[in-house]
Design a protein around this motif. Structure first.
Motif, PDB file in Angstrom:
ATOM      1  N   VAL A  37       3.147  -1.023   4.176  1.00  0.00           N
ATOM      2  CA  VAL A  37       2.512   0.282   4.007  1.00  0.00           C
ATOM      3  C   VAL A  37       3.615   1.329   3.929  1.00  0.00           C
ATOM      4  CG1 VAL A  37       0.971   2.002   5.010  1.00  0.00           C
ATOM      5  CG2 VAL A  37       0.421  -0.430   5.228  1.00  0.00           C
ATOM      6  N   HIS A  38       3.568   2.127   2.877  1.00  0.00           N
ATOM      7  CA  HIS A  38       4.536   3.197   2.669  1.00  0.00           C
ATOM      8  C   HIS A  38       3.789   4.514   2.529  1.00  0.00           C
ATOM      9  CE1 HIS A  38       7.863   0.410   1.788  1.00  0.00           C
ATOM     10  NE2 HIS A  38       6.902  -0.342   1.264  1.00  0.00           N
ATOM     11  N   GLY A  46      -2.592   0.975   9.873  1.00  0.00           N
ATOM     12  CA  GLY A  46      -1.452   0.631  10.724  1.00  0.00           C
ATOM     13  C   GLY A  46      -1.578  -0.719  11.388  1.00  0.00           C
ATOM     14  N   THR A  47      -2.786  -1.199  11.569  1.00  0.00           N
ATOM     15  CA  THR A  47      -2.989  -2.499  12.230  1.00  0.00           C
ATOM     16  C   THR A  47      -2.815  -3.683  11.294  1.00  0.00           C
ATOM     17  OG1 THR A  47      -5.387  -2.629  11.851  1.00  0.00           O
ATOM     18  CG2 THR A  47      -4.642  -1.436  13.825  1.00  0.00           C
ATOM     19  N   VAL A  48      -2.776  -3.456   9.976  1.00  0.00           N
ATOM     20  CA  VAL A  48      -2.682  -4.575   9.040  1.00  0.00           C
ATOM     21  C   VAL A  48      -1.257  -4.852   8.573  1.00  0.00           C
ATOM     22  CG1 VAL A  48      -5.047  -4.266   8.241  1.00  0.00           C
ATOM     23  CG2 VAL A  48      -3.170  -3.219   6.956  1.00  0.00           C
ATOM     24  N   VAL A  49      -0.317  -4.015   8.985  1.00  0.00           N
ATOM     25  CA  VAL A  49       1.076  -4.224   8.584  1.00  0.00           C
ATOM     26  C   VAL A  49       1.539  -5.573   9.121  1.00  0.00           C
ATOM     27  CG1 VAL A  49       3.435  -3.372   8.815  1.00  0.00           C
ATOM     28  CG2 VAL A  49       1.555  -1.756   8.483  1.00  0.00           C
ATOM     29  N   SER A  50       2.123  -6.362   8.233  1.00  0.00           N
ATOM     30  CA  SER A  50       2.591  -7.701   8.618  1.00  0.00           C
ATOM     31  C   SER A  50       3.675  -8.120   7.638  1.00  0.00           C
ATOM     32  CB  SER A  50       1.417  -8.693   8.555  1.00  0.00           C
ATOM     33  OG  SER A  50       1.001  -8.869   7.206  1.00  0.00           O
ATOM     34  N   PHE A 100      -7.425   8.694   2.682  1.00  0.00           N
ATOM     35  CA  PHE A 100      -7.562   7.968   3.944  1.00  0.00           C
ATOM     36  C   PHE A 100      -7.790   8.988   5.057  1.00  0.00           C
ATOM     37  CE2 PHE A 100      -4.744   4.782   1.790  1.00  0.00           C
ATOM     38  CZ  PHE A 100      -5.613   3.706   1.862  1.00  0.00           C
ATOM     39  N   ASP A 101      -8.886   8.829   5.809  1.00  0.00           N
ATOM     40  CA  ASP A 101      -9.089   9.709   6.959  1.00  0.00           C
ATOM     41  C   ASP A 101      -8.313   9.144   8.153  1.00  0.00           C
ATOM     42  OD1 ASP A 101     -10.642   7.625   8.086  1.00  0.00           O
ATOM     43  OD2 ASP A 101     -12.530   8.566   7.516  1.00  0.00           O
ATOM     44  N   GLU A 102      -8.370   9.822   9.289  1.00  0.00           N
ATOM     45  CA  GLU A 102      -7.600   9.397  10.470  1.00  0.00           C
ATOM     46  C   GLU A 102      -7.944   7.970  10.892  1.00  0.00           C
ATOM     47  OE1 GLU A 102      -5.088  10.958  12.030  1.00  0.00           O
ATOM     48  OE2 GLU A 102      -5.213  12.497  10.474  1.00  0.00           O
ATOM     49  N   GLN A 103      -9.214   7.625  10.836  1.00  0.00           N
ATOM     50  CA  GLN A 103      -9.647   6.272  11.213  1.00  0.00           C
ATOM     51  C   GLN A 103      -9.065   5.240  10.246  1.00  0.00           C
ATOM     52  OE1 GLN A 103     -13.900   5.811  11.334  1.00  0.00           O
ATOM     53  NE2 GLN A 103     -13.788   3.730  12.108  1.00  0.00           N
ATOM     54  N   VAL A 134       0.866  -1.179   0.000  1.00  0.00           N
ATOM     55  CA  VAL A 134       0.000   0.000   0.000  1.00  0.00           C
ATOM     56  C   VAL A 134       0.901   1.227   0.000  1.00  0.00           C
ATOM     57  CG1 VAL A 134      -1.774   1.288   1.261  1.00  0.00           C
ATOM     58  CG2 VAL A 134      -1.780  -1.223   1.300  1.00  0.00           C
ATOM     59  N   ILE A 135       0.675   2.111  -0.955  1.00  0.00           N
ATOM     60  CA  ILE A 135       1.456   3.337  -1.043  1.00  0.00           C
ATOM     61  C   ILE A 135       0.489   4.506  -0.939  1.00  0.00           C
ATOM     62  CG2 ILE A 135       3.042   4.710  -2.426  1.00  0.00           C
ATOM     63  CD1 ILE A 135       3.870   2.038  -3.799  1.00  0.00           C
ATOM     64  N   ASN A 136       0.696   5.335   0.071  1.00  0.00           N
ATOM     65  CA  ASN A 136      -0.211   6.443   0.359  1.00  0.00           C
ATOM     66  C   ASN A 136       0.537   7.767   0.239  1.00  0.00           C
ATOM     67  OD1 ASN A 136      -2.609   7.721   1.320  1.00  0.00           O
ATOM     68  ND2 ASN A 136      -1.704   7.830   3.349  1.00  0.00           N
TER      69      ASN A 136
END
Length: 83
Positions: free
Chosen positions: A56-57, A47-51, A38-41, A29-31
């Motif tokens: 996530v970048h 951040g919880t799906v990083v594995s 992506f909103d704050e939520q 995922v590149i943001n």
């Protein structure tokens, strides 16, 4: 125009978080750091799906159009992710 509206409605009705939460393959995922897609939520949930299967970048200097605003950084991330 009706077909375009139908495609957009279909796109925005899909919840694909399960793909990130239970990946079957490696996902990158590149943001854009200045993007408001992506909103704050969403960012917190992301951040919880990083594995070991989900990277996530964040490209700080880019908005939504990362490929146009930071092509060199996008290329670097993609090449490193492929290796």
């Amino acid at each position: 125009l009706a077909a375009i509206r139908a495609l957009l409605d279909d796109y925005f009705s899909r919840d694909l978080w399960s793909v990130l939460e239970h990946p079957r393959s490696h996902i990158v995922v590149i943001n854009g750091g200045r993007s408001d897609v992506f909103d704050e939520q969403d960012l917190a949930r992301l951040g919880t799906v990083v594995s070991d299967r989900v990277e996530v970048h964040v490209v700080a200097q880019a908005g939504h159009w990362v490929h146009a605003e930071a092509p060199d950084e996008l290329q670097r991330i993609m090449i490193e992710s492929i290796r």
